[in-house]
Scaffold this active site. Structure first.
Site, PDB file in Angstrom:
ATOM      1  N   ALA A  87     109.035  59.144 -43.721  1.00  0.00           N
ATOM      2  CA  ALA A  87     110.295  59.744 -44.168  1.00  0.00           C
ATOM      3  C   ALA A  87     110.697  60.918 -43.290  1.00  0.00           C
ATOM      4  O   ALA A  87     111.881  61.123 -42.998  1.00  0.00           O
ATOM      5  CB  ALA A  87     110.169  60.193 -45.623  1.00  0.00           C
ATOM      6  N   CYS A 142      88.925  61.851 -29.501  1.00  0.00           N
ATOM      7  CA  CYS A 142      89.676  60.734 -28.925  1.00  0.00           C
ATOM      8  C   CYS A 142      89.732  60.821 -27.407  1.00  0.00           C
ATOM      9  O   CYS A 142      89.619  59.808 -26.703  1.00  0.00           O
ATOM     10  CB  CYS A 142      91.083  60.687 -29.515  1.00  0.00           C
ATOM     11  SG  CYS A 142      91.128  60.191 -31.258  1.00  0.00           S
TER      12      CYS A 142
END
Length: 383
Positions: A200, A354
């Site tokens: 949203a 990561c």
């Protein structure tokens, strides 16, 4: 604190320390050593917690301040290169997670919105400070680039060239994030862009920044698409599709792509075809995310598409993540009133772990170009 001090600390079971110490030796990492990739322990219960809970225990203990490391990215690079995960006995809970993943569709229509709410909606302000001006939350292309903005612009231009965009062409962006690609494709290549997102906050951002362009962004699950486009692109969304939905995903893409169209998929990928996933990343960063393998993509796409090109530039994600980390840390003073110190350590751990994974080349970054019926003649692929 010296190694001798750690050895003299009162442990519930001193054997936990010796097991971890022996494991880290495979990666040439010392407990309370002097090198920047050595770990420094603040709580002696760390060793038991890591051996009992694996990746989840390691990440949560870092968030709790139980240990630290000056260069966490190098720590993870060494740990992954040494294959320490395979040297630790599998925890029953890890085995159970894999079993559950085999029988459960964690990326069903109902559950697909979770990652949007729990990660992408944590704050547009945070991402605007951490990312480049194009708001690209995916790997940049660092060929001939010396900074994050240029690397991301290179990536955007390469995608547009691979898709052979030109004025008037309709482009569907599946998982459009903060519409950087949509904006670039419309502004510099004249494309008419339709984007969908499950966040949203991203839709609000898009509606605010794309009012003057031929861009339409909807809050929608990809499975509800039923239109026709000249080109389709999907960057960093396939990781959220889930292995039980790969065939559905490619079926939807095929259904929405014109017969003479092109589809470009950009996704992080894993070397092994299995159901394994990192429980810490799953809990704190990308709920229900799963990395595809080459086999996953090939098997799910072969009935729908001809694979025109496969491009791996996974090493560039290391540079991208480290650039995000530098910008995140630099911006923290303006963010810390809205987030906790534990959140800060979580995000630092996420970006560094990561980066280490990509630097070790244990995971990859692929751009795959597809066509429904094969392009006639030689297809010139941008690099």
């Amino acid at each position: 604190m010296s190694v001798s001090c750690v050895k003299n600390l009162s442990f519930q079971d001193n054997s936990w320390y010796h097991i971890v110490d022996k494991l880290l030796a495979y990666a040439d990492i010392e407990i309370n050593g002097l090198r920047p990739f050595d770990i420094h322990v603040n709580n002696p219960d760390l060793f038991k917690r890591v051996l009992q809970y694996g990746s989840l225990g390691l990440g949560e203990s870092y968030m709790d301040g139980w240990w630290k490391c000056e260069q966490l990215d190098i720590f993870f690079q060494r740990v992954l290169r040494a294959g320490l995960k395979n040297k630790i006995p599998q925890n029953f809970k890890d085995i159970l997670r894999v079993i559950v993943a085999r029988v459960t569709n964690f990326q069903s229509r109902k559950r697909a919105w979770i990652v949007g709410k729990e990660h992408y909606d944590i704050g547009n302000h945070l991402f605007s400070l951490m990312l480049d001006p194009f708001m690209q939350y995916s790997c940049g292309y660092w060929h001939h680039a010396t900074n994050l903005e240029q690397a991301q612009k290179n990536k955007l231009e390469m995608i547009c060239q691979k898709l052979q965009l030109r004025p008037g062409i309709s482009l569907l962006d599946v998982g459009c994030r903060w519409v950087g690609l949509a904006h670039y494709a419309a502004k510099y290549h004249g494309a008419k862009v339709h984007g969908i997102t499950i966040s949203a906050e991203q839709q609000k951002f898009a509606q605010k920044h794309c009012e003057s362009q031929d861009i339409n962004i909807l809050l929608q699950d990809y499975r509800d698409l039923n239109l026709q486009f000249d080109r389709i692109v999907s960057v960093g969304m396939f990781e959220h599709a889930g292995q039980k939905n790969y065939h559905t995903y490619f079926d939807v893409i095929a259904r929405n792509l014109k017969p003479d169209g092109l589809f470009l998929l950009q996704t992080i990928g894993t070397q092994k075809t299995d159901m394994n996933f990192d429980p810490w990343i799953d809990k704190y960063i990308f709920p229900n995310g799963r990395l595809p393998s080459v086999q996953h993509i090939a098997k799910a796409s072969e009935r729908y598409f001809v694979m025109e090109d496969w491009h791996n530039f996974g090493a560039d994600y290391d540079l991208t993540l480290m650039a995000w980390h530098e910008r995140f840390v630099r911006s923290w003073p303006s963010l810390q009133n809205n987030y906790s110190d534990r959140f800060y350590r979580m995000f630092v751990y996420y970006l560094h772990s990561c980066a280490g994974a990509f630097r070790s080349r244990r995971i990859q970054l692929w751009q795959v170009l597809f066509s429904p019926h094969a392009v006639e003649g030689t297809l010139c692929i941008a690099r």
